[in-house]
Design an enzyme around this catalytic site. Structure first.
Site, PDB file in Angstrom:
ATOM      1  N   GLU A 131      44.859  29.458 -26.579  1.00 44.12           N
ATOM      2  CA  GLU A 131      44.693  30.504 -27.583  1.00 44.12           C
ATOM      3  C   GLU A 131      45.790  30.493 -28.639  1.00 44.12           C
ATOM      4  OE1 GLU A 131      44.205  34.236 -25.605  1.00 44.12           O
ATOM      5  OE2 GLU A 131      42.624  33.458 -24.311  1.00 44.12           O
ATOM      6  N   ILE A 167      44.903  20.525 -23.484  1.00 46.42           N
ATOM      7  CA  ILE A 167      43.671  21.306 -23.625  1.00 46.42           C
ATOM      8  C   ILE A 167      43.958  22.537 -24.471  1.00 46.42           C
ATOM      9  CG2 ILE A 167      41.878  22.566 -22.376  1.00 46.42           C
ATOM     10  CD1 ILE A 167      42.372  20.550 -20.063  1.00 46.42           C
ATOM     11  N   ARG A 208      35.587  12.945 -20.009  1.00 49.75           N
ATOM     12  CA  ARG A 208      36.162  11.796 -20.701  1.00 49.75           C
ATOM     13  C   ARG A 208      37.186  11.007 -19.881  1.00 49.75           C
ATOM     14  NH1 ARG A 208      34.551  15.412 -24.284  1.00 49.75           N
ATOM     15  NH2 ARG A 208      33.932  14.814 -26.386  1.00 49.75           N
ATOM     16  N   HIS A 265      50.228  26.131 -29.963  1.00 48.38           N
ATOM     17  CA  HIS A 265      50.959  25.167 -29.130  1.00 48.38           C
ATOM     18  C   HIS A 265      50.159  23.872 -28.924  1.00 48.38           C
ATOM     19  CE1 HIS A 265      53.996  23.921 -26.289  1.00 48.38           C
ATOM     20  NE2 HIS A 265      53.071  23.693 -25.368  1.00 48.38           N
ATOM     21  N   LEU A 302      54.742  15.978 -23.747  1.00 48.63           N
ATOM     22  CA  LEU A 302      55.902  15.755 -24.611  1.00 48.63           C
ATOM     23  C   LEU A 302      57.001  14.952 -23.924  1.00 48.63           C
ATOM     24  CD1 LEU A 302      56.148  19.159 -26.496  1.00 48.63           C
ATOM     25  CD2 LEU A 302      55.318  16.963 -27.371  1.00 48.63           C
TER      26      LEU A 302
END
Length: 172
Positions: free
Chosen positions: A103, A100, A145, A106, A75
């Site tokens: 749970e 990533i 990736r 966010h 951010l």
């Protein structure tokens, strides 16, 4: 002999027609690029950065023409890049990092808002921004990736900087 990757002219799309085509150009000679990397998920960020800067230099961007900064998280990347864009010193900008899934919700907030801010940044400042902020389910996906994404961002930044230069210089 001219470098085939350098955008030196605009060719007709088809012989004898008025349609012209701006061809992709991956020559970084003479370009300046700023890269901002998130330190959150730092190993992935550093992998992205290594691949990206290696590709930039391989494509001709001088090491002295690359500026790298790091910020706490995804951010914070848009604000750093916006400040860099407003200096008018850079032909292209690159955002690198990894968000990533955890749970909580966010993940969606960070992934969506950082991407939106990068898009708004490039449109408002007319400087290309290559978005290399990975959004992955887990560390393994990000690690798989990061190398290719770093390379892809370097190529996208150079191609877009060259395209915008051609469009701005076209006196048609």
């Amino acid at each position: 002999m001219a470098n085939p990757n350098r955008p030196t002219s605009i060719r007709p799309l088809t012989s004898g027609r008025e349609i012209r085509e701006y061809e992709p150009a991956l020559d970084g000679v003479g370009l300046t690029v700023a890269v901002v990397m998130s330190r959150f998920n730092q190993d992935i960020g550093e992998g992205l950065l290594s691949a990206c800067t290696s590709e930039l230099t391989r494509l001709g961007v001088a090491e002295g023409a690359i500026t790298v900064a790091s910020v706490p998280g995804a951010l914070e990347i848009p604000l750093a890049l916006q400040t860099m864009a407003r200096t008018a010193r850079y032909d292209a900008l690159i955002a690198l990092g990894a968000v990533i899934r955890g749970e909580t919700y966010h993940f969606e907030i960070v992934a969506n808002d950082s991407c939106r801010a990068l898009m708004e940044l490039q449109l408002a400042n007319e400087v290309p921004v290559a978005n290399g902020v990975l959004t992955c389910e887990d560390d393994d996906q990000a690690l798989a990736r990061m190398h290719q994404k770093g390379i892809d961002c370097a190529r996208a930044a150079i191609e877009m900087a060259n395209l915008l230069r051609l469009v701005r210089e076209d006196t048609r």
